[in-house]
Scaffold this motif. Structure first.
Motif, PDB file in Angstrom:
ATOM      1  N   PHE A  42       0.789  -1.320   0.077  1.00 30.67           N
ATOM      2  CA  PHE A  42       0.076  -0.079  -0.100  1.00 30.67           C
ATOM      3  C   PHE A  42       0.826   1.189   0.083  1.00 30.67           C
ATOM      4  CE2 PHE A  42      -3.645  -2.734   1.690  1.00 30.67           C
ATOM      5  CZ  PHE A  42      -4.307  -2.577   0.651  1.00 30.67           C
ATOM      6  N   SER A  43       1.815   1.199   0.667  1.00 32.51           N
ATOM      7  CA  SER A  43       2.701   2.467   0.767  1.00 32.51           C
ATOM      8  C   SER A  43       3.469   2.680  -0.666  1.00 32.51           C
ATOM      9  CB  SER A  43       3.836   2.355   2.016  1.00 32.51           C
ATOM     10  OG  SER A  43       4.605   1.265   1.734  1.00 32.51           O
ATOM     11  N   GLY A  44       4.038   1.431  -1.256  1.00 36.67           N
ATOM     12  CA  GLY A  44       4.550   1.705  -2.548  1.00 36.67           C
ATOM     13  C   GLY A  44       3.656   2.126  -3.701  1.00 36.67           C
ATOM     14  N   ILE A  45       2.511   1.606  -3.493  1.00 41.57           N
ATOM     15  CA  ILE A  45       1.610   2.030  -4.563  1.00 41.57           C
ATOM     16  C   ILE A  45       0.902   3.671  -4.333  1.00 41.57           C
ATOM     17  CG2 ILE A  45      -0.853   1.971  -5.282  1.00 41.57           C
ATOM     18  CD1 ILE A  45       0.780  -0.422  -6.411  1.00 41.57           C
ATOM     19  N   ALA A  46       0.890   3.884  -3.228  1.00 48.07           N
ATOM     20  CA  ALA A  46       0.364   5.300  -2.621  1.00 48.07           C
ATOM     21  C   ALA A  46       1.753   6.327  -2.854  1.00 48.07           C
ATOM     22  CB  ALA A  46       0.394   5.468  -1.302  1.00 48.07           C
ATOM     23  N   CYS A  47       2.884   5.970  -3.114  1.00 54.42           N
ATOM     24  CA  CYS A  47       3.962   6.816  -3.282  1.00 54.42           C
ATOM     25  C   CYS A  47       4.381   6.444  -4.977  1.00 54.42           C
ATOM     26  CB  CYS A  47       5.223   6.246  -2.693  1.00 54.42           C
ATOM     27  SG  CYS A  47       5.142   6.752  -0.934  1.00 54.42           S
ATOM     28  N   ILE A  48       3.645   5.870  -5.598  1.00 52.44           N
ATOM     29  CA  ILE A  48       4.088   5.585  -7.047  1.00 52.44           C
ATOM     30  C   ILE A  48       5.177   5.247  -7.294  1.00 52.44           C
ATOM     31  CG2 ILE A  48       3.748   6.550  -9.358  1.00 52.44           C
ATOM     32  CD1 ILE A  48       1.932   8.884  -8.202  1.00 52.44           C
ATOM     33  N   SER A  49       5.723   4.183  -6.457  1.00 52.17           N
ATOM     34  CA  SER A  49       6.986   3.583  -6.223  1.00 52.17           C
ATOM     35  C   SER A  49       6.890   2.196  -7.195  1.00 52.17           C
ATOM     36  CB  SER A  49       7.553   3.257  -4.803  1.00 52.17           C
ATOM     37  OG  SER A  49       8.427   2.682  -4.941  1.00 52.17           O
ATOM     38  N   LEU A  50       7.937   2.002  -7.839  1.00 50.63           N
ATOM     39  CA  LEU A  50       7.937   0.763  -8.501  1.00 50.63           C
ATOM     40  C   LEU A  50       7.978  -0.721  -7.895  1.00 50.63           C
ATOM     41  CD1 LEU A  50       8.575  -0.723 -11.447  1.00 50.63           C
ATOM     42  CD2 LEU A  50      10.993  -0.608 -10.843  1.00 50.63           C
ATOM     43  N   HIS A  51       8.418  -0.582  -6.432  1.00 46.23           N
ATOM     44  CA  HIS A  51       8.472  -1.774  -5.788  1.00 46.23           C
ATOM     45  C   HIS A  51       6.888  -1.990  -5.414  1.00 46.23           C
ATOM     46  CE1 HIS A  51       7.674   0.728  -1.819  1.00 46.23           C
ATOM     47  NE2 HIS A  51       7.423  -0.357  -1.567  1.00 46.23           N
ATOM     48  N   GLY A  52       6.180  -1.225  -5.334  1.00 44.63           N
ATOM     49  CA  GLY A  52       4.861  -1.700  -4.937  1.00 44.63           C
ATOM     50  C   GLY A  52       4.016  -2.379  -6.228  1.00 44.63           C
ATOM     51  N   TRP A  53       4.457  -2.020  -7.262  1.00 43.59           N
ATOM     52  CA  TRP A  53       3.923  -2.868  -8.432  1.00 43.59           C
ATOM     53  C   TRP A  53       4.586  -4.066  -8.609  1.00 43.59           C
ATOM     54  CZ3 TRP A  53      -0.524  -1.189  -9.972  1.00 43.59           C
ATOM     55  CH2 TRP A  53      -0.878   0.231  -9.713  1.00 43.59           C
ATOM     56  N   LEU A  54       5.935  -4.166  -8.632  1.00 50.21           N
ATOM     57  CA  LEU A  54       6.623  -5.472  -8.566  1.00 50.21           C
ATOM     58  C   LEU A  54       6.064  -6.303  -7.287  1.00 50.21           C
ATOM     59  CD1 LEU A  54      10.316  -4.202  -9.038  1.00 50.21           C
ATOM     60  CD2 LEU A  54       8.725  -5.262 -10.531  1.00 50.21           C
ATOM     61  N   TRP A  55       5.823  -5.654  -6.252  1.00 51.34           N
ATOM     62  CA  TRP A  55       5.441  -6.572  -5.241  1.00 51.34           C
ATOM     63  C   TRP A  55       3.981  -7.214  -5.505  1.00 51.34           C
ATOM     64  CZ3 TRP A  55       1.048  -7.129  -2.206  1.00 51.34           C
ATOM     65  CH2 TRP A  55       1.143  -8.255  -0.946  1.00 51.34           C
ATOM     66  N   ILE A  56       3.184  -6.446  -6.252  1.00 53.58           N
ATOM     67  CA  ILE A  56       1.675  -7.009  -6.586  1.00 53.58           C
ATOM     68  C   ILE A  56       1.948  -8.216  -7.423  1.00 53.58           C
ATOM     69  CG2 ILE A  56       1.238  -5.526  -8.181  1.00 53.58           C
ATOM     70  CD1 ILE A  56      -1.268  -7.279  -5.765  1.00 53.58           C
ATOM     71  N   ALA A  57       2.921  -7.975  -8.518  1.00 51.86           N
ATOM     72  CA  ALA A  57       3.313  -9.001  -9.666  1.00 51.86           C
ATOM     73  C   ALA A  57       3.885 -10.344  -8.967  1.00 51.86           C
ATOM     74  CB  ALA A  57       4.351  -8.424 -10.741  1.00 51.86           C
ATOM     75  N   ALA A  58       4.702 -10.272  -7.966  1.00 52.34           N
ATOM     76  CA  ALA A  58       5.067 -11.422  -7.290  1.00 52.34           C
ATOM     77  C   ALA A  58       4.232 -12.074  -6.297  1.00 52.34           C
ATOM     78  CB  ALA A  58       6.409 -10.739  -6.581  1.00 52.34           C
ATOM     79  N   ASP A  59       3.401 -11.389  -5.789  1.00 48.56           N
ATOM     80  CA  ASP A  59       2.199 -11.781  -5.251  1.00 48.56           C
ATOM     81  C   ASP A  59       1.138 -12.624  -5.900  1.00 48.56           C
ATOM     82  OD1 ASP A  59       0.721 -12.197  -2.840  1.00 48.56           O
ATOM     83  OD2 ASP A  59      -0.946 -10.994  -3.730  1.00 48.56           O
ATOM     84  N   GLU A  60       1.072 -12.147  -7.218  1.00 45.57           N
ATOM     85  CA  GLU A  60       0.053 -12.967  -7.885  1.00 45.57           C
ATOM     86  C   GLU A  60       0.599 -14.141  -8.380  1.00 45.57           C
ATOM     87  OE1 GLU A  60      -3.277 -12.305  -8.818  1.00 45.57           O
ATOM     88  OE2 GLU A  60      -2.949 -10.718  -7.352  1.00 45.57           O
ATOM     89  N   VAL A  61       2.039 -14.188  -8.750  1.00 46.44           N
ATOM     90  CA  VAL A  61       2.920 -15.234  -9.286  1.00 46.44           C
ATOM     91  C   VAL A  61       2.844 -16.383  -8.013  1.00 46.44           C
ATOM     92  CG1 VAL A  61       4.935 -16.178  -9.877  1.00 46.44           C
ATOM     93  CG2 VAL A  61       4.256 -14.174 -10.805  1.00 46.44           C
ATOM     94  N   GLY A  62       3.005 -16.064  -7.033  1.00 43.87           N
ATOM     95  CA  GLY A  62       3.190 -16.889  -5.686  1.00 43.87           C
ATOM     96  C   GLY A  62       2.010 -17.503  -5.451  1.00 43.87           C
TER      97      GLY A  62
END
Length: 53
Positions: free
Chosen positions: A18-38
């Motif tokens: 949530f903090s990564g997406i709110a800050c428009i940071s790349l790590h938030g989007w990478l986190w959600i992609a890794a979460d979906e794969v997992g």
């Protein structure tokens, strides 16, 4: 109330997302992609290993 402190304090994975997406940071989007794969991998492994109820 157990489990509420981590996300509110941004001290867990959900808080990092949530903090990564709110800050428009790349790590938030990478986190959600890794979460979906997992998640998909975990569901397939449950079926393969017959761990479902």
């Amino acid at each position: 109330m157990i489990g509420c402190g981590g996300p509110l304090a941004f001290g867990c994975n959900v808080g990092a997302f949530f903090s990564g997406i709110a800050c428009i940071s790349l790590h938030g989007w990478l986190w959600i992609a890794a979460d979906e794969v997992g998640s998909v991998t975990g569901v397939k492994l449950r079926s393969l290993l017959r761990l479902h109820n």
